[in-house]
Structures are given as C-alpha cells and as structure tokens.
Design an enzyme around this catalytic site. Structure first.
Site, mmCIF file in Angstrom:
data_model
loop_
_atom_site.group_PDB
_atom_site.id
_atom_site.type_symbol
_atom_site.label_atom_id
_atom_site.label_comp_id
_atom_site.label_asym_id
_atom_site.label_seq_id
_atom_site.Cartn_x
_atom_site.Cartn_y
_atom_site.Cartn_z
ATOM 1 N N GLN A 113 0.834 -1.213 0.000
ATOM 2 C CA GLN A 113 0.000 0.000 0.000
ATOM 3 C C GLN A 113 0.863 1.255 0.000
ATOM 4 O O GLN A 113 0.599 2.207 -0.725
ATOM 5 C CB GLN A 113 -0.919 -0.034 1.228
ATOM 6 C CG GLN A 113 -1.989 -1.106 1.097
ATOM 7 C CD GLN A 113 -2.391 -1.684 2.440
ATOM 8 O OE1 GLN A 113 -1.585 -2.254 3.152
ATOM 9 N NE2 GLN A 113 -3.637 -1.540 2.785
ATOM 10 N N ASP A 440 -5.920 1.657 -2.835
ATOM 11 C CA ASP A 440 -4.912 2.569 -2.269
ATOM 12 C C ASP A 440 -4.940 3.916 -2.976
ATOM 13 O O ASP A 440 -4.745 4.963 -2.362
ATOM 14 C CB ASP A 440 -3.509 1.952 -2.403
ATOM 15 C CG ASP A 440 -3.457 0.565 -1.785
ATOM 16 O OD1 ASP A 440 -4.106 0.370 -0.745
ATOM 17 O OD2 ASP A 440 -2.780 -0.322 -2.342
#
Length: 457
Positions: A113, A440
């Site tokens: 992420q 993300d």
C-alpha cells in the site's frame, strides 16, 4: 447524472489547484514488489487437476488462515474467482513459494500500500512523501518513480532524506504474487462476477511488520516534516507476532497526535481475529480509516455485529443503509473522525465535520481510480482528467435514491446522527488494465485531496 459530471469537473479543478498546499505526507509501513500473473483457464485447470481437484475445491469454499500447500494456494485463488472478491494470504511454506516462483509472472510492479501511494502522491501529484521501505533492494528502488519521494537515512548522526534510487545498499526483495482474472473468467463451473485478484504473499518482512531503525530512532524528526500520515500493512500480522510492532505504532501515533498531524489507517483484510480486535482498539488514535465491504464486515464481526456483517456481503451493489449503520457503529465505538468506505460503484465518507470538500475529495479520488483502471498507471495529475470521459455508474441510481429517501441526501451530502455522510457514484471502466492498487489510489487521493481543499478555505 449531469449534476455528477458537473461536480466531477469542478472537484478535479479544485483539488488540482490546491494539492500543492500539502507540505508532506508520511507513508508507513509496507512496501514490496508485485509479481503479476494474468490467469489462464487451461493453465489453472491443469494445475488444479495435478494438485488434486477435490482437496483444492475445499479451500474455494472457505479460506485458510495462511497458505501451507499448493492445493490451498489454488483453492484460495478459486475462492476469489467464485466471488469476484479480492483476498490476500501469507504463504508460509517454502515449497509453495518455490512453486509460485516457477509459475512465474507477466510483469513486475511497485507493490504494498505504501509503495503504491508513494508513487501516486509523490510521482504523480508532486506531493513530498517520506516512505518507510522495509527492504530496499535494487529491484525495489528501481520501481519508485521520479519525484519528491524520500527514504530516511542517518549519516554522521544526521537525518538525511534521499530518493530510494540514491539509497546506498542492496537488501532483499519482498515479493507478492498477484493472480489477476477478468470479469466472466470461467473455470470448471465457476464464473467470476467481476474482475479482481488473489494475492499470495511471500514476504517475511511485511508479515512481521519489520520497522527500520531510522524510523524507530528518528520518528519525531521525520514527523515534523509532514502535514499528514497514512499507515497500512497491519493485515499480515498474527496473534503470535503483533505485540511489538503495535507498541511501536502506538508510539508513532502519540507523536503524530501531539503534533496535530491527522493519521489515516488504510485497512486491509486481516485474517487473524486477535489482530483485528487490536486494530479496533488502536482506531481511537487515528483520525481516519479507509475500508471496503469485506473489511468493514470483518470489523463488524469482531464487534459482535454478525447480522450487520452478513448484510454487508449479501447484495451487489452493497446496501448503503447497512454500510452507513456499520460506519456509525464503528465511529461511535472508536471516536475515529472520518470513515471512508469504497466499493465497486460508489464511495461514502462519514465525518464528524462538515463541508462539500469531503464529497469533492471523493470525486477526485474516483477520477484517479478510473484513470488508473483505464491506463494501468497514471502518468501525471493532468492525465487524471482523461477519466472524465468514463461514464458515471448508472447502476447505483437506486443506491442514491435509497440514501435520499432514508437520510434526505441532496447533492451527495446528508446529516446522519450528528455526522455528515458524503456519497459519490464512481466511474466504471468496462475493461480495466489492472485492479491492483485501486483501493490505495482511492483512499490516499481522497484523504490528501480533502486536506488540500480544507487548507484552501
């Protein structure tokens, strides 16, 4: 839907004009390399037959906690295909890791992420980011974009921020194997209702949330250089190994809160129930949390809201009233000031503060996500506007109608129980190049976009 097109255009211009107001964003803790494999029906069927079809199919009904054999790996891939849902599990056995390595990949990309957000915020939006990279191999360093992306190092007792490409050292590579499938992917008698992926993680550093010495020793100094923090990577921890990293994170959150730096937790599906419970206890220290329906349902389960958890997974598109109820439960339980929910087709944000900038940041995030899905990668902030041509998702009209009826929502904004609820319908790319990192992209764009707009008032 014309109203939404107008709101989309104005939100993009507002965020683009103000994103330069963000002095810096701290991103921690998980960065890795994504090895992406596009699944082929004949190849996967042959592998399942060879591994033992009966045993493999067992895991397509219920995911194991971690992967210790090839049938578990293939069965877990089928679990995701059957439901069109993303999932990620830690691959513990060396022989299964070797199997994945031999199976190979079609392309390598920045993963984790934090890695994905660093390339987007720093490499595309030009927002300075300070990044925690557990293992900085040459392969990893080469996947970072040019731009104001920095990793901390200590030289002669002084903190230095350098681009990962200029970092001296060649550490191990942390690889996550990603098995992507398109909508309508058929195997045996399963057909995937939508495009998605399964992730097998062969990475011991992120699995134990390894935190570098520079971050442990110089966190105060690093934090004073940023306006915002985004944390992620807690999902691979287990009841055996979470204690030490959670202590470090608690310390980091104390520093951020003392300095009034809003911190966002990007949640990801966390198989271990103990760790989920601990994340719930940690949430009061965060300003904001981002999650999808699978993740929200998993949190409702540990809060004892089994019925609500089931409702969140029962319909497509996800029932917005169930989502709002779950977000309200979570907000009241933890005191977290902002909950950002993203699902296929629409986003919601529940905040204890008010303003159109919350909705506008969601619209900007939806454009960024559509742009990433369409192009596979966003080259610059100016390319984000190309996604304006992607149609607004018509299928969520009933969702908008339900919210208007239940909460009196107008223009994507409503008052619910002393909170503001913001809603946006997203733009759906019919044949996305890839789905990896879209969550993300959404969460970091919305959080940073919201701050940029708020600062401009």
């Amino acid at each position: 839907m014309h109203m939404w097109e107008r709101l989309y255009a104005s939100a993009f211009e507002k965020v683009k004009a103000n994103i330069g107001n963000v002095r810096g964003v701290l991103l921690a803790y998980n960065t890795n390399i994504d090895a992406i494999k596009y699944l082929r029906k004949d190849d996967l069927e042959t592998r399942i037959e060879r591994a033992g079809k009966e045993e493999t199919l067992r895991y397509s009904d219920e995911l194991p906690e971690k992967i210790t054999s090839v049938p578990q790996l293939l069965g877990s891939i089928l679990w995701s295909v059957k439901r069109g849902k993303a999932s990620e599990l830690f691959v513990e056995s060396c022989s299964t890791r070797f199997y994945m390595k031999r199976w190979g990949w079609d392309e390598l990309r920045m993963g984790g992420q934090v890695g994905i957000m660093a390339n987007l915020l720093g490499g595309v939006y030009g927002v300075p980011v300070i990044v925690h990279v557990p293992q900085l191999s040459r392969l990893q360093a080469g996947l970072f974009k040019e731009g104001p992306i920095y990793v901390p190092g200590v030289e002669d007792g002084k903190l230095r921020l350098v681009h990962p490409g200029d970092f001296k050292g060649d550490e191990e590579s942390c690889i996550h194997y990603i098995y992507e499938f398109p909508r309508g992917f058929r195997i045996f008698d399963f057909e995937s209702p939508r495009e998605n992926r399964f992730i097998g993680s062969a990475d011991d550093y992120n699995a134990t949330l390894f935190i570098r010495d520079e971050f442990r020793e110089r966190f105060d100094e690093i934090a004073s250089k940023v306006d915002l923090a985004i944390m992620s990577g807690l999902q691979a921890l287990t009841r055996e190994n979470y204690r030490e990293p959670f202590e470090t994170i608690r310390g980091h959150l104390e520093v951020l809160n003392e300095k009034n730096i809003p911190a966002h937790l990007e949640f990801a599906f966390t198989p271990d129930e103990t760790v989920r419970n601990e994340i719930l206890k940690l949430l009061p220290e965060f300003w904001s949390v981002g999650l999808n329906e699978v993740e929200l349902a998993s949190i409702m389960e540990v809060m004892g809201e089994k019925g609500l958890a089931e409702k969140l997974l029962a319909k497509d598109p996800v029932d917005p009233i169930a989502v709002t109820e779950a977000m309200l439960r979570l907000a009241k339980e933890t005191g977290v000031r902002r909950i950002h929910f993203h699902t296929y087709g629409y986003y919601l944000a529940l905040t204890d503060y008010r303003g159109e900038f919350v909705r506008d940041a969601l619209l900007f995030a939806a454009l960024a996500a559509a742009s990433k899905a369409k192009l596979g990668d966003v080259p610059s902030i100016n390319e984000v506007v190309q996604a304006m041509g992607v149609p607004v998702n018509e299928k969520v009209k009933p969702v908008e109608g339900t919210l208007a009826e239940e909460y009196g929502m107008r223009g994507g904004i409503a008052e619910v129980d002393n909170y503001q609820l913001a809603f946006v319908p997203t733009k759906i790319v019919a044949k996305p190049k890839s789905t990896v990192g879209i969550g993300d992209t959404i969460s970091s764009s919305a959080f940073v976009g919201e701050f940029a707009l708020e600062v401009s008032f």
